[in-house]
Scaffold this motif. Structure first.
Motif, PDB file in Angstrom:
ATOM      1  N   LEU A  86       0.863  -1.322   0.092  1.00 43.84           N
ATOM      2  CA  LEU A  86      -0.029  -0.160   0.134  1.00 43.84           C
ATOM      3  C   LEU A  86       0.761   1.224   0.006  1.00 43.84           C
ATOM      4  N   HIS A  87       0.716   1.932  -1.117  1.00 40.91           N
ATOM      5  CA  HIS A  87       1.419   3.387  -1.245  1.00 40.91           C
ATOM      6  C   HIS A  87       0.863   4.453  -0.436  1.00 40.91           C
ATOM      7  N   SER A  88      -0.512   4.534  -0.874  1.00 40.18           N
ATOM      8  CA  SER A  88      -1.198   5.615  -0.350  1.00 40.18           C
ATOM      9  C   SER A  88      -2.886   5.572  -0.046  1.00 40.18           C
ATOM     10  N   ILE A  89      -3.410   6.203   0.781  1.00 40.69           N
ATOM     11  CA  ILE A  89      -4.935   6.204   0.621  1.00 40.69           C
ATOM     12  C   ILE A  89      -5.264   7.607   0.968  1.00 40.69           C
ATOM     13  N   GLY A  90      -6.038   7.781   0.130  1.00 42.71           N
ATOM     14  CA  GLY A  90      -6.804   9.318   0.386  1.00 42.71           C
ATOM     15  C   GLY A  90      -8.133   9.723  -0.081  1.00 42.71           C
ATOM     16  N   LEU A  91      -8.542  10.740   0.171  1.00 40.59           N
ATOM     17  CA  LEU A  91     -10.197  11.148  -0.043  1.00 40.59           C
ATOM     18  C   LEU A  91      -9.983  11.936  -1.381  1.00 40.59           C
ATOM     19  N   GLU A  92     -11.025  11.732  -2.311  1.00 45.33           N
ATOM     20  CA  GLU A  92     -11.022  12.450  -3.242  1.00 45.33           C
ATOM     21  C   GLU A  92     -12.713  12.986  -3.579  1.00 45.33           C
ATOM     22  N   TYR A  93     -12.868  14.205  -4.271  1.00 40.55           N
ATOM     23  CA  TYR A  93     -14.281  14.397  -4.438  1.00 40.55           C
ATOM     24  C   TYR A  93     -14.349  14.566  -5.992  1.00 40.55           C
ATOM     25  N   SER A  94     -15.631  14.101  -6.618  1.00 39.40           N
ATOM     26  CA  SER A  94     -15.827  14.237  -8.116  1.00 39.40           C
ATOM     27  C   SER A  94     -17.069  14.610  -8.483  1.00 39.40           C
ATOM     28  N   SER A  95     -17.269  15.156  -9.685  1.00 32.52           N
ATOM     29  CA  SER A  95     -18.507  15.242 -10.141  1.00 32.52           C
ATOM     30  C   SER A  95     -18.604  15.203 -11.413  1.00 32.52           C
ATOM     31  N   GLY A 141       0.987   0.854  -5.578  1.00 30.61           N
ATOM     32  CA  GLY A 141       1.943   0.984  -6.503  1.00 30.61           C
ATOM     33  C   GLY A 141       1.727   0.985  -7.809  1.00 30.61           C
ATOM     34  N   GLY A 142       0.893   2.121  -8.303  1.00 29.86           N
ATOM     35  CA  GLY A 142       0.605   2.176  -9.607  1.00 29.86           C
ATOM     36  C   GLY A 142      -0.842   1.845  -9.979  1.00 29.86           C
ATOM     37  N   GLU A 143      -1.456   0.897  -9.083  1.00 31.11           N
ATOM     38  CA  GLU A 143      -2.635   0.465  -9.281  1.00 31.11           C
ATOM     39  C   GLU A 143      -3.851   0.988  -8.535  1.00 31.11           C
ATOM     40  N   VAL A 144      -4.312   2.183  -9.052  1.00 29.78           N
ATOM     41  CA  VAL A 144      -5.237   2.862  -8.157  1.00 29.78           C
ATOM     42  C   VAL A 144      -6.757   2.420  -8.175  1.00 29.78           C
ATOM     43  N   SER A 145      -7.486   2.207  -7.089  1.00 29.13           N
ATOM     44  CA  SER A 145      -8.691   1.780  -6.927  1.00 29.13           C
ATOM     45  C   SER A 145      -9.685   2.943  -6.529  1.00 29.13           C
ATOM     46  N   SER A 146     -10.874   3.191  -6.844  1.00 25.71           N
ATOM     47  CA  SER A 146     -11.459   4.052  -6.229  1.00 25.71           C
ATOM     48  C   SER A 146     -12.895   3.456  -5.414  1.00 25.71           C
TER      49      SER A 146
END
Length: 135
Positions: free
Chosen positions: A58-67, A105-110
Motif C-alpha cells: 500500500l503506497h497511499s490512501i486518500g479522499l477525493e471529491y468528484s462530479s 504501487g500504480g494500481e489505483v482503485s476508487s
C-alpha cells in the motif's frame, strides 16, 4: 491468522443521474491485507469487482471529491446567455460525491463513500495506515 482491523462501506445508493445506477461498496482492512468489493446494477447490467492487496504494498490512501464536469461546462455558457445555467451549476454540486482512492504501487482503485460521515472516513484511513506500519 487474519484479524479485521477496520471496515467501511456504502450500503446502498441510487444514482442514475451520474450513471452509477444502484450500487454498494465496501472496504475492509485486516492485519495483512485490504479487501474491497462493489456491486453495481445499471443499464449495462451487474458488475462486481474485488481488490485484494497486501498492506506492505500500500503506497497511499486518500479522499477525493468528484462530479460530472459536463454540468459545469454546459452551465457556465448558459448562465451568461440565458440564465438557465443555474440549474446545471446546481446539478454539478448536487451530484458531487466522495471516493477513497487506494494506491497499491500504480494500481489505483476508487470506492464511493456516499452517506458516510467524514469522521468515519478519517478513522478508517488512520487505522489502515497504522495497520500498514505494523504489517
Amino acid at each position: 491468522d487474519e484479524q479485521i482491523i477496520s471496515m467501511i462501506g456504502q450500503k446502498f445508493s441510487i444514482s442514475f443521474l451520474v450513471g452509477a445506477g444502484i450500487s454498494s461498496t465496501s472496504l475492509m482492512v485486516t492485519n495483512r491485507r485490504m479487501y474491497g468489493a462493489g456491486n453495481r446494477y445499471s443499464l449495462k447490467g451487474k458488475t462486481f469487482s474485488t481488490l485484494v492487496g497486501e498492506l506492505k504494498a500500500l503506497h497511499s490512501i486518500g479522499l477525493e471529491y468528484s462530479s460530472n464536469f459536463w454540468f459545469l461546462i454546459i452551465g457556465i455558457p448558459l448562465l451568461a446567455a440565458y440564465g438557465a445555467g443555474v440549474v446545471f451549476i446546481l446539478l454539478y454540486f448536487w451530484t458531487r460525491h466522495r471516493h477513497i482512492q487506494v494506491n497499491f504501487g500504480g494500481e489505483v482503485s476508487s470506492f464511493s463513500l456516499r452517506g458516510i460521515s467524514n469522521e468515519e472516513v478519517e478513522r478508517f484511513i488512520k487505522k489502515a495506515m497504522l495497520a500498514k506500519e505494523k504489517a
